[in-house]
Design a protein around this motif. Structure first.
Motif, PDB file in Angstrom:
ATOM      1  N   VAL A 153      34.712  58.430  31.427  1.00 26.94           N
ATOM      2  CA  VAL A 153      34.482  57.130  32.062  1.00 26.94           C
ATOM      3  C   VAL A 153      35.395  56.107  31.384  1.00 26.94           C
ATOM      4  O   VAL A 153      35.892  56.354  30.281  1.00 26.94           O
ATOM      5  CB  VAL A 153      33.002  56.673  31.951  1.00 26.94           C
ATOM      6  N   VAL A 154      35.579  54.977  32.069  1.00 33.75           N
ATOM      7  CA  VAL A 154      36.471  53.937  31.527  1.00 33.75           C
ATOM      8  C   VAL A 154      35.615  52.818  30.933  1.00 33.75           C
ATOM      9  O   VAL A 154      34.833  52.181  31.641  1.00 33.75           O
ATOM     10  CB  VAL A 154      37.404  53.395  32.630  1.00 33.75           C
ATOM     11  N   TRP A 155      35.772  52.614  29.640  1.00 29.06           N
ATOM     12  CA  TRP A 155      35.013  51.567  28.963  1.00 29.06           C
ATOM     13  C   TRP A 155      35.858  50.297  28.862  1.00 29.06           C
ATOM     14  O   TRP A 155      37.068  50.315  29.101  1.00 29.06           O
ATOM     15  CB  TRP A 155      34.626  52.047  27.556  1.00 29.06           C
ATOM     16  N   PHE A 156      35.192  49.199  28.487  1.00 30.03           N
ATOM     17  CA  PHE A 156      35.921  47.927  28.325  1.00 30.03           C
ATOM     18  C   PHE A 156      37.039  48.090  27.305  1.00 30.03           C
ATOM     19  O   PHE A 156      36.857  48.744  26.278  1.00 30.03           O
ATOM     20  CB  PHE A 156      34.966  46.799  27.924  1.00 30.03           C
ATOM     21  N   GLY A 157      38.185  47.563  27.670  1.00 30.40           N
ATOM     22  CA  GLY A 157      39.347  47.663  26.791  1.00 30.40           C
ATOM     23  C   GLY A 157      40.210  48.873  27.094  1.00 30.40           C
ATOM     24  O   GLY A 157      41.315  48.987  26.564  1.00 30.40           O
ATOM     25  N   GLU A 158      39.716  49.777  27.949  1.00 32.55           N
ATOM     26  CA  GLU A 158      40.508  50.951  28.320  1.00 32.55           C
ATOM     27  C   GLU A 158      41.137  50.718  29.694  1.00 32.55           C
ATOM     28  O   GLU A 158      40.599  49.967  30.519  1.00 32.55           O
ATOM     29  CB  GLU A 158      39.620  52.201  28.347  1.00 32.55           C
ATOM     30  N   VAL A 159      42.248  51.390  29.928  1.00 30.40           N
ATOM     31  CA  VAL A 159      42.957  51.185  31.196  1.00 30.40           C
ATOM     32  C   VAL A 159      42.300  52.036  32.285  1.00 30.40           C
ATOM     33  O   VAL A 159      42.149  53.254  32.109  1.00 30.40           O
ATOM     34  CB  VAL A 159      44.442  51.565  31.062  1.00 30.40           C
ATOM     35  N   PRO A 160      41.891  51.440  33.404  1.00 29.10           N
ATOM     36  CA  PRO A 160      41.301  52.224  34.502  1.00 29.10           C
ATOM     37  C   PRO A 160      42.270  53.292  35.005  1.00 29.10           C
ATOM     38  O   PRO A 160      43.488  53.203  34.802  1.00 29.10           O
ATOM     39  CB  PRO A 160      40.997  51.169  35.553  1.00 29.10           C
ATOM     40  N   LEU A 161      41.722  54.277  35.688  1.00 31.60           N
ATOM     41  CA  LEU A 161      42.488  55.445  36.122  1.00 31.60           C
ATOM     42  C   LEU A 161      43.218  55.174  37.442  1.00 31.60           C
ATOM     43  O   LEU A 161      42.758  54.364  38.258  1.00 31.60           O
ATOM     44  CB  LEU A 161      41.538  56.637  36.294  1.00 31.60           C
ATOM     45  N   GLU A 162      44.310  55.899  37.628  1.00 32.79           N
ATOM     46  CA  GLU A 162      45.046  55.926  38.901  1.00 32.79           C
ATOM     47  C   GLU A 162      45.517  54.555  39.382  1.00 32.79           C
ATOM     48  O   GLU A 162      45.558  54.285  40.587  1.00 32.79           O
ATOM     49  CB  GLU A 162      44.207  56.603  39.991  1.00 32.79           C
TER      50      GLU A 162
END
Ligand code: BJW
Length: 242
Positions: free
Chosen positions: A158-167
């Motif tokens: 999963v994408v957490w805050f501060g991480e770059v979302p997928l695709e």
């Protein structure tokens, strides 16, 4: 049909969904009254720093959600979007469904090629080598990565805050090619998804919001339809496909 909507004749539709589309399937939203973030601190369970501080606690949070997700079913909003996608493909058009949700209810509702920009609850990712695999059972620090063998480094995909979302490249490509942008059941408070409506508008694309109540960026939408997703989405889709 809301005034002006009938004049829009889209060929490529970009649909962004959020937690509200799955709320009537029994999944909690995040920021509504009683939502997940009223029970959990975001920084504890949805940030890399929280995971590094206490991975067992984060795995427990996602195990609880995996238990709940196992029994939920797609609702009429998911089914209507699947219907719209098939109908549009049959007439040579395209409906891109990009969801912030980590559930699989769009797929259960018949949608294909769903973009899960915030990840998928049914998958794990190795914190060390980055390998992503499907995982049915309970997440634990005792599990090993099938690719690199390291024990204890499997985190939810999963994408957490501060991480770059997928695709993101695919998303911006589909957004740029769309001639209607529709946002369903999202509060418009988390970027980059919250910025998609402005990106669509700046390209001259009509925008529509379907939500229980106006979102934070409601003023950016050309058309609005307020009501439960399970009613408002099928009503919109029926008007489009007949
Ligand atoms: C109904 C309904 C019914 C109810 N029918 N409707 C300052 C300014 C700007 C940005 C930032 C900033 N500081 C930090 C940032 C960036 C940050 C951010 O946006 N923070 C904000 C809080 C300000 N974003 C990030 O960190 C993201 N990454 C990033 O920006 O990377 C940089 C980058 C981007 C792009 C390219 C290159 C670099 C990552 C965000 C990750 C979000 N993760 C979560 C958890 C995912 C895993 C999990 O599920 O556990 O994603 S948080 C949570 O919020 C989850 C959701 O997908 C997301 C959005 O929530 P959503 O879906 O909108 O739910 P709610 O609850 O907010 O709203 C529900 C809506 O439904 C409401 O409107 C209701 O009315 C409606 N509703 N019932 C119809 N029956």
């Amino acid at each position: 049909m809301a005034s002006g909507e009938a004049a829009v004749n889209p060929n490529k539709i970009f649909v962004l969904t959020g937690a509200g589309v799955s709320a009537e399937s029994g999944l909690s939203t995040f920021r509504d009254t009683g939502g997940l973030w009223t029970h959990y601190k975001v920084e504890d369970v949805a940030s890399l720093a929280g995971y590094e501080r206490d991975p067992a606690r984060v795995l427990e949070f996602y195990n609880l959600r995996r238990d709940i997700h196992r029994d939920v079913k797609a609702n009429p909003a998911h089914e209507a979007l699947g219907r719209l996608q098939r109908a549009w493909a049959a007439r040579g058009g395209e409906v891109t469904i990009c969801t912030q949700n980590i559930d699989h209810l769009h797929e259960q509702g018949g949608a294909e090629n769903v973009i899960h920009m915030h990840g998928e609850l049914g998958k794990v990712r190795c914190h060390d080598c980055g390998d992503v695999t499907a995982a049915d059972g309970e997440l634990s620090l005792a599990l090993g990565c099938v690719a690199c063998g390291r024990i204890g480094g499997l985190r939810p995909h999963v994408v957490w805050f501060g991480e770059v979302p997928l695709e993101m490249d695919l998303i911006y490509e589909k957004l740029a090619g769309a001639d209607l942008f529709v946002s369903i059941g999202t509060s418009g408070s988390v970027y980059p998804a919250a910025g998609f409506v402005a990106a669509a508008r700046s390209g001259g694309v009509p925008t529509m919001e379907i939500n229980l109540a106006p979102s934070e960026n409601a003023q950016l939408f050309t058309f609005t339809r307020y009501g439960k997703a399970s009613e408002a989405v099928p009503a919109w889709v029926s008007q489009l496909v007949g």
